[in-house]
Write an enzyme that holds these catalytic residues in place. Sequence first.
Site, PDB file in Angstrom:
ATOM      1  N   LYS A  22       0.323  16.348   1.376  1.00 14.26           N
ATOM      2  CA  LYS A  22       0.245  15.642   2.470  1.00 14.26           C
ATOM      3  C   LYS A  22       1.327  15.427   2.576  1.00 14.26           C
ATOM      4  O   LYS A  22       1.506  14.885   4.198  1.00 14.26           O
ATOM      5  CB  LYS A  22      -1.205  15.241   2.896  1.00 14.26           C
ATOM      6  CG  LYS A  22      -0.985  13.677   4.045  1.00 14.26           C
ATOM      7  CD  LYS A  22      -2.557  12.994   3.948  1.00 14.26           C
ATOM      8  CE  LYS A  22      -2.123  12.179   3.381  1.00 14.26           C
ATOM      9  NZ  LYS A  22      -1.597  10.481   3.573  1.00 14.26           N
ATOM     10  N   ASN A  23       1.580  14.351   2.173  1.00 13.91           N
ATOM     11  CA  ASN A  23       2.673  13.002   2.396  1.00 13.91           C
ATOM     12  C   ASN A  23       4.082  14.233   1.564  1.00 13.91           C
ATOM     13  O   ASN A  23       5.085  12.846   2.739  1.00 13.91           O
ATOM     14  CB  ASN A  23       2.522  11.855   1.666  1.00 13.91           C
ATOM     15  CG  ASN A  23       1.123  11.126   1.844  1.00 13.91           C
ATOM     16  OD1 ASN A  23       0.378  11.197   2.962  1.00 13.91           O
ATOM     17  ND2 ASN A  23       1.401  10.001   1.207  1.00 13.91           N
ATOM     18  N   ARG A  92      -1.107   6.914  11.286  1.00 13.14           N
ATOM     19  CA  ARG A  92      -0.132   5.946  10.887  1.00 13.14           C
ATOM     20  C   ARG A  92       1.714   6.941  10.519  1.00 13.14           C
ATOM     21  O   ARG A  92       2.307   5.782  11.293  1.00 13.14           O
ATOM     22  CB  ARG A  92       0.204   4.636   9.758  1.00 13.14           C
ATOM     23  CG  ARG A  92      -0.961   3.806   9.997  1.00 13.14           C
ATOM     24  CD  ARG A  92      -0.898   3.307   8.933  1.00 13.14           C
ATOM     25  NE  ARG A  92       0.549   3.278   8.420  1.00 13.14           N
ATOM     26  CZ  ARG A  92       0.624   1.309   9.586  1.00 13.14           C
ATOM     27  NH1 ARG A  92       0.064   0.421  10.268  1.00 13.14           N
ATOM     28  NH2 ARG A  92       1.897   0.763   9.440  1.00 13.14           N
ATOM     29  N   CYS A 116      -3.844  -1.633   9.147  1.00 11.34           N
ATOM     30  CA  CYS A 116      -5.063  -1.185   8.846  1.00 11.34           C
ATOM     31  C   CYS A 116      -6.052  -0.885   7.803  1.00 11.34           C
ATOM     32  O   CYS A 116      -5.633  -2.843   6.675  1.00 11.34           O
ATOM     33  CB  CYS A 116      -4.218   1.141   8.687  1.00 11.34           C
ATOM     34  SG  CYS A 116      -3.424   0.730   7.172  1.00 11.34           S
ATOM     35  N   ARG A 121       0.727  -3.822   7.010  1.00  8.57           N
ATOM     36  CA  ARG A 121       1.901  -2.228   6.989  1.00  8.57           C
ATOM     37  C   ARG A 121       2.748  -2.305   8.243  1.00  8.57           C
ATOM     38  O   ARG A 121       2.880  -1.210   9.102  1.00  8.57           O
ATOM     39  CB  ARG A 121       0.727  -0.394   7.272  1.00  8.57           C
ATOM     40  CG  ARG A 121      -0.175  -0.763   5.746  1.00  8.57           C
ATOM     41  CD  ARG A 121      -0.666   0.243   6.084  1.00  8.57           C
ATOM     42  NE  ARG A 121       0.290   1.766   5.105  1.00  8.57           N
ATOM     43  CZ  ARG A 121      -0.314   2.827   5.405  1.00  8.57           C
ATOM     44  NH1 ARG A 121      -1.082   3.088   6.060  1.00  8.57           N
ATOM     45  NH2 ARG A 121       0.624   3.511   5.070  1.00  8.57           N
ATOM     46  N   ASP A 305      -1.080   4.631  -4.332  1.00  6.17           N
ATOM     47  CA  ASP A 305      -2.602   5.824  -4.047  1.00  6.17           C
ATOM     48  C   ASP A 305      -3.197   6.930  -5.416  1.00  6.17           C
ATOM     49  O   ASP A 305      -4.157   7.079  -4.513  1.00  6.17           O
ATOM     50  CB  ASP A 305      -1.195   6.704  -2.969  1.00  6.17           C
ATOM     51  CG  ASP A 305      -0.861   6.547  -2.016  1.00  6.17           C
ATOM     52  OD1 ASP A 305      -1.272   5.678  -1.767  1.00  6.17           O
ATOM     53  OD2 ASP A 305      -0.479   7.324  -1.938  1.00  6.17           O
ATOM     54  N   ARG A 397      -9.409  13.014   6.349  1.00  6.68           N
ATOM     55  CA  ARG A 397      -7.517  13.266   6.396  1.00  6.68           C
ATOM     56  C   ARG A 397      -6.933  13.792   6.072  1.00  6.68           C
ATOM     57  O   ARG A 397      -4.777  13.749   5.588  1.00  6.68           O
ATOM     58  CB  ARG A 397      -7.075  11.574   6.859  1.00  6.68           C
ATOM     59  CG  ARG A 397      -7.550  11.355   8.169  1.00  6.68           C
ATOM     60  CD  ARG A 397      -6.852  10.221   8.152  1.00  6.68           C
ATOM     61  NE  ARG A 397      -5.729   9.617   8.048  1.00  6.68           N
ATOM     62  CZ  ARG A 397      -5.390   9.044   7.098  1.00  6.68           C
ATOM     63  NH1 ARG A 397      -6.238   7.838   6.045  1.00  6.68           N
ATOM     64  NH2 ARG A 397      -4.226   9.010   6.963  1.00  6.68           N
TER      65      ARG A 397
HETATM   66  N1  EPU Z   1       6.688  -2.493   4.400  1.00  2.08           N
HETATM   67  C1  EPU Z   1       7.047  -3.446   5.301  1.00  2.08           C
HETATM   68  N2  EPU Z   1       8.081  -3.185   6.425  1.00  2.08           N
HETATM   69  C2  EPU Z   1       8.589  -2.004   6.868  1.00  2.08           C
HETATM   70  C3  EPU Z   1       7.748  -0.803   5.949  1.00  2.08           C
HETATM   71  C4  EPU Z   1       6.792  -0.606   4.907  1.00  2.08           C
HETATM   72  O1  EPU Z   1       7.477  -4.757   4.925  1.00  2.08           O
HETATM   73  O2  EPU Z   1       9.097  -2.132   8.005  1.00  2.08           O
HETATM   74  C5  EPU Z   1       5.717  -2.537   3.829  1.00  2.08           C
HETATM   75  C6  EPU Z   1       4.530  -2.315   3.608  1.00  2.08           C
HETATM   76  O3  EPU Z   1       3.819  -3.178   4.280  1.00  2.08           O
HETATM   77  C7  EPU Z   1       3.615  -1.892   1.918  1.00  2.08           C
HETATM   78  C8  EPU Z   1       5.108  -1.822   1.548  1.00  2.08           C
HETATM   79  O4  EPU Z   1       6.588  -1.750   2.317  1.00  2.08           O
HETATM   80  O5  EPU Z   1       3.242  -3.064   1.029  1.00  2.08           O
HETATM   81  C9  EPU Z   1       5.310   0.302   1.100  1.00  2.08           C
HETATM   82  O6  EPU Z   1       5.142   0.701   2.180  1.00  2.08           O
HETATM   83  P1  EPU Z   1       5.116   2.259   2.423  1.00  2.08           P
HETATM   84  O7  EPU Z   1       6.560   2.229   3.420  1.00  2.08           O
HETATM   85  O8  EPU Z   1       6.554   2.810   1.800  1.00  2.08           O
HETATM   86  O9  EPU Z   1       3.904   2.615   3.046  1.00  2.08           O
HETATM   87  P2  EPU Z   1       4.705   4.083   4.055  1.00  2.08           P
HETATM   88  O10 EPU Z   1       5.234   4.662   4.296  1.00  2.08           O
HETATM   89  O11 EPU Z   1       3.667   3.201   4.858  1.00  2.08           O
HETATM   90  C10 EPU Z   1       3.256   6.193   2.025  1.00  2.08           C
HETATM   91  C11 EPU Z   1       2.294   6.675   2.031  1.00  2.08           C
HETATM   92  C12 EPU Z   1       1.305   6.126   1.770  1.00  2.08           C
HETATM   93  C13 EPU Z   1       1.762   5.655   0.349  1.00  2.08           C
HETATM   94  C14 EPU Z   1       2.931   4.781   0.686  1.00  2.08           C
HETATM   95  C15 EPU Z   1       3.261   3.883  -0.590  1.00  2.08           C
HETATM   96  C16 EPU Z   1       2.623   8.392   3.954  1.00  2.08           C
HETATM   97  C17 EPU Z   1       2.521   9.848   5.539  1.00  2.08           C
HETATM   98  N3  EPU Z   1       2.134   6.992   3.523  1.00  2.08           N
HETATM   99  O12 EPU Z   1       3.221   4.821   3.012  1.00  2.08           O
HETATM  100  O13 EPU Z   1       0.539   6.651   1.285  1.00  2.08           O
HETATM  101  O14 EPU Z   1       0.702   4.501  -0.111  1.00  2.08           O
HETATM  102  O15 EPU Z   1       3.780   4.996   1.217  1.00  2.08           O
HETATM  103  O16 EPU Z   1       3.354   5.373  -1.982  1.00  2.08           O
HETATM  104  O17 EPU Z   1       3.825   9.618   2.923  1.00  2.08           O
HETATM  105  C18 EPU Z   1      -2.235   7.996   1.823  1.00  2.08           C
HETATM  106  O18 EPU Z   1      -2.134   9.221   1.306  1.00  2.08           O
HETATM  107  O19 EPU Z   1      -3.456   7.357   1.329  1.00  2.08           O
HETATM  108  C19 EPU Z   1      -0.959   6.935   1.662  1.00  2.08           C
HETATM  109  C20 EPU Z   1      -1.749   5.220   1.880  1.00  2.08           C
END
Ligand code: EPU
Length: 417
Positions: A22-23, A92, A116, A121, A305, A397
């Site tokens: 998915k990701n 998201r 969320c 996030r 995850d 999802r």
């Molecule tokens: N963060 C910030 N600022 C930003 C971006 C991120 O402070 O601009 C923080 C976040 O709040 C968090 C940390 O950085 O504390 C890491 O977040 P990240 O941005 O890596 O998460 P994401 O890209 O929103 C993806 C996956 C998530 C997975 C996370 C961590 C996708 C679509 N989603 O989210 O997947 O948990 O990386 O590995 O790739 C899931 O599949 O259940 C899921 C939540």
Amino acid sequence: MEKLLIKGGAPLKGEVVVSGSKNASLPLLAAALLAGGASVLRGVPALRDVKTFGSLIGNMGAGFTFEDARAEINTAGIGNFAAPYELVKTMRASVLVLGPLVARYGRARVSLPGGCAIGARPINLHLVGLEKMGARIQLEEGYVIAEAGRLNGASLYFDIPTVTGTENLMMAAALAKGTTVLENAAREPEVVDLANALISMGARIEGAGGSLIEIEGVDELKPYSYDVIPDRIEAATFAVAAAITQGDLLIRNVRPDHMDAVSIKLRETGAEVARTPEGFLRVRGTGRPKAVNITTMPYPGFPTDVQAQFMALMSIARGTSIINETVFENRFMHVPELKRMGADINLKGGLATINGMEGLKGAEVMATDLRASASLVLAALAAEGQTVIHRLYHLDRGYERMEDKLRAVGADVVRIS
Ligand code: EPU
């Protein structure tokens, strides 16, 4: 609303085939926006998030078809550069259209994803990066409004290695003028998969999979025809299912090299985890698991995850384990639900202390987010009696036909409405 009814106790035995990631699929679908014409992605899981992404790019005017794990995205008709609130609030990852839209069309209007169930996030790092590349960004009525001429390459440093942030900026940089350097970039396999697809489109990218990625922008990219990697989180969920039910599962369509942290930790609990000569993963439970501590971290650390699923396993372990969640500040919504099933868990900040019980008991529980749902399914498979899981849409999802796959290896599970 649909519910899952699970009667626990049966050891899961047999073969299970993991779906495409998915990701990895979501950023790859977004990457199609970087090229004119039709891109084809194979191995795409039939998930609610994929359908939402289809609606999102369909709403922009792109063609989107999805059948038999094959998605085709045709960007010829794009004329609306917006990701509306209605879609972003349910997914998201919609924010992944931001980089491609700004880079190729010079404008985007994308709803700000709110907080969320798992944390605040923010997307500040995505926005700062785009600004440094020359985009003008404004926040108006909950929307990010971005405008740019051709983006310029820039040297960017992530305060936190963000997965979708790295993906968004890598896509934007692929069409920028000059060289972009992403430091402290996310190293997840999904980032590498996106880089490989972009390279197949004509992008010049080096270093993906490491924390320094260098992208030399090109004038134009061509559509891709690409196979997505297997879902390492789904595979890990089945691996825990084998361990928690004292079962024996052969997990197919897997990249064992993407699962090292999970495999090592599962072995520490006493489970047998072996890579077969065909490159599959075989996981076998060998009695009540031993308590093991984990700390979630960006890849190659233990994935956040899989934290909820692992906690289900630790709930029935011999001894006390500590789970330290360092990626998301609030990713413990499954704790009160696991406690309803008899788990003994104490929460303090990002630390969960789990006193392993001899067994769990079936109960009515509520799924609160995607991985929390998976954790409840796993707990239910091991519990005595029947568990009813409400709010199944979270599970749908991110897991393709999960109950069918579980039933095929011996689980007593039905979906009712
Ligand atoms: N963060 C910030 N600022 C930003 C971006 C991120 O402070 O601009 C923080 C976040 O709040 C968090 C940390 O950085 O504390 C890491 O977040 P990240 O941005 O890596 O998460 P994401 O890209 O929103 C993806 C996956 C998530 C997975 C996370 C961590 C996708 C679509 N989603 O989210 O997947 O948990 O990386 O590995 O790739 C899931 O599949 O259940 C899921 C939540």
